[in-house]
Design an enzyme around this catalytic site. Structure first.
Site, PDB file in Angstrom:
ATOM      1  CG  HIS A  61      48.605  39.964  50.784  1.00  0.00           C
ATOM      2  ND1 HIS A  61      48.791  41.124  51.503  1.00  0.00           N
ATOM      3  CD2 HIS A  61      47.345  40.035  50.285  1.00  0.00           C
ATOM      4  CE1 HIS A  61      47.693  41.876  51.430  1.00  0.00           C
ATOM      5  NE2 HIS A  61      46.807  41.216  50.693  1.00  0.00           N
TER       6      HIS A  61
ATOM      7  CG  ASP B 281      46.866  35.249  52.016  1.00  0.00           C
ATOM      8  OD1 ASP B 281      47.813  34.561  51.568  1.00  0.00           O
ATOM      9  OD2 ASP B 281      46.292  36.135  51.363  1.00  0.00           O
TER      10      ASP B 281
ATOM     11  NE  ARG C 101      45.129  45.513  52.980  1.00  0.00           N
ATOM     12  CZ  ARG C 101      44.654  44.877  51.931  1.00  0.00           C
ATOM     13  NH1 ARG C 101      44.449  43.573  52.000  1.00  0.00           N
ATOM     14  NH2 ARG C 101      44.390  45.524  50.808  1.00  0.00           N
TER      15      ARG C 101
ATOM     16  CB  ILE D 127      35.243  39.070  51.342  1.00  0.00           C
ATOM     17  CG1 ILE D 127      35.796  39.756  50.084  1.00  0.00           C
ATOM     18  CG2 ILE D 127      36.108  37.872  51.724  1.00  0.00           C
ATOM     19  CD1 ILE D 127      37.171  40.358  50.267  1.00  0.00           C
TER      20      ILE D 127
ATOM     21  CB  ALA E 213      43.422  35.534  49.945  1.00  0.00           C
TER      22      ALA E 213
ATOM     23  CD  GLU F  70      51.296  41.715  53.835  1.00  0.00           C
ATOM     24  OE1 GLU F  70      50.966  41.946  52.661  1.00  0.00           O
ATOM     25  OE2 GLU F  70      50.646  40.962  54.584  1.00  0.00           O
TER      26      GLU F  70
END
Length: 331
Positions: free
Chosen positions: A294, A257, A233, A154, A296, A262
């Site tokens: 979250h 994100d 994260r 990534i 992405a 969360e």
């Protein structure tokens, strides 16, 4: 055999059902796995979970008592799973070790450009027929410095986009990625990266060693006008410390994100409830902060790859095979 899938989004359901149709029956639930919902899994040998499932000792014990022997998590991260307890209970655990890196990298760039060019504020204004440019001044990315914390697949994809913008590349990781070096990336210490980068993006896994990788000291080391993006994260950033810095008027923009608390919030409709998380409530009030839930990874390409890998993980479990996706092998 029927498989029980927790935390299935509406867009995911037909893709999951289609992927499993020639192999096993699957029952999809939109509720997330936690101590309250775990009893639903009674009688299911195999369950599939989402990234925000709670798989601590108590939940695993409930699943074990109900006959669950295999957990197929539909994500790369597995910090939500107590692997030691799963192993003691002789439960097989598998994850999706990789999927489209472009989904996350492209979204990280979406966050970066959205806060840089004030897209949300501009959109809200024009919907009210307010076409002023006051407060919408952004910056060119060309010629500025991108700092990439974590240069795996990534991070590499993000770096290629940054290279296309004409940015100077700084990288930090436990091992250098030759592909990033070919782009002109210079590997430096975390301290140098934080101090020199105009845009900082996080692409490392959450482990005990990376918990609050960006802590109070790291935040203070960053440029006052830096842009910070986290699509990995939530626990990588000390959110309370971030709020403190934001209150002092620092940073051009922050795109998040993910959020370290969360679980139990993201993917749910909380619009009619009182927000009990004071840190999150404060965070979303800053005009230079953009928080998304979250998402992405959430492209058709990535979701299909995740589901296909999950199907293979279940088939491998039934056949007694072991792949690189297995975190706790079948005993």
């Amino acid at each position: 055999m029927e498989i029980l899938a927790f935390g299935v989004q509406a867009d995911e359901k037909p893709l999951i059902e289609q992927a499993f149709q020639h192999h096993h029956e699957v029952r999809c639930l939109d509720v997330f796995l936690n101590e309250d919902t775990a009893p639903i899994a009674a009688g299911y040998e195999v369950i599939s979970t989402s990234v925000n499932a709670e798989l601590g000792p108590r939940v695993l014990q409930i699943l074990d008592a109900g006959g669950t022997r295999m957990i197929a998590q539909r994500s790369t991260g597995f910090n939500n799973i107590d692997l030691g307890t799963a192993e003691r209970l002789c439960m097989t655990v598998a994850r999706v070790s990789s999927y489209s890196p472009y989904s996350v990298a492209e979204f990280a760039w979406t966050l970066a450009m959205a806060v840089n060019r004030r897209i949300v504020r501009a959109s809200i204004r024009t919907r009210d027929f307010d076409f002023r440019l006051d407060g919408l001044l952004g910056r060119d990315m060309h010629g500025r410095t991108a700092g990439v914390l974590g240069t795996g697949k990534i991070g590499e994809a993000f770096s290629r986009i940054a290279h296309g913008f004409g940015m100077r590349l700084l990288g930090w990781d436990v091992a250098e990625n030759p592909a990033c070096a070919e782009l002109g990336m210079t590997y430096v210490s975390k301290e140098q990266l934080l101090a020199e980068s105009d845009l900082i993006t996080l692409h490392v896994p959450l482990m005990p060693e990376t918990q609050h990788l960006v802590d109070a000291a790291a935040l203070k080391a960053m440029k006052d006008d830096a842009i910070l993006v986290n699509s990995s994260r939530g626990g990588l950033i000390d959110t309370a410390a971030l709020v403190t810095e934001l209150r002092e008027g620092r940073f051009t923009g922050v795109g998040l994100d993910v959020y370290e608390a969360e679980a139990g919030i993201f993917y749910l409709d909380k619009s009619l409830e009182t927000v009990e998380d004071d840190t999150l409530a404060r965070l979303v009030t800053f005009p230079n902060v953009l928080v998304t839930s979250h998402q992405a990874y959430y492209t058709e390409d990535a979701v299909r790859q995740i589901i296909d890998a999950t199907v293979r993980n279940v088939l491998d479990y039934k056949a007694g095979r072991r792949s690189g996706n297995v975190l706790v092998p079948r005993s």
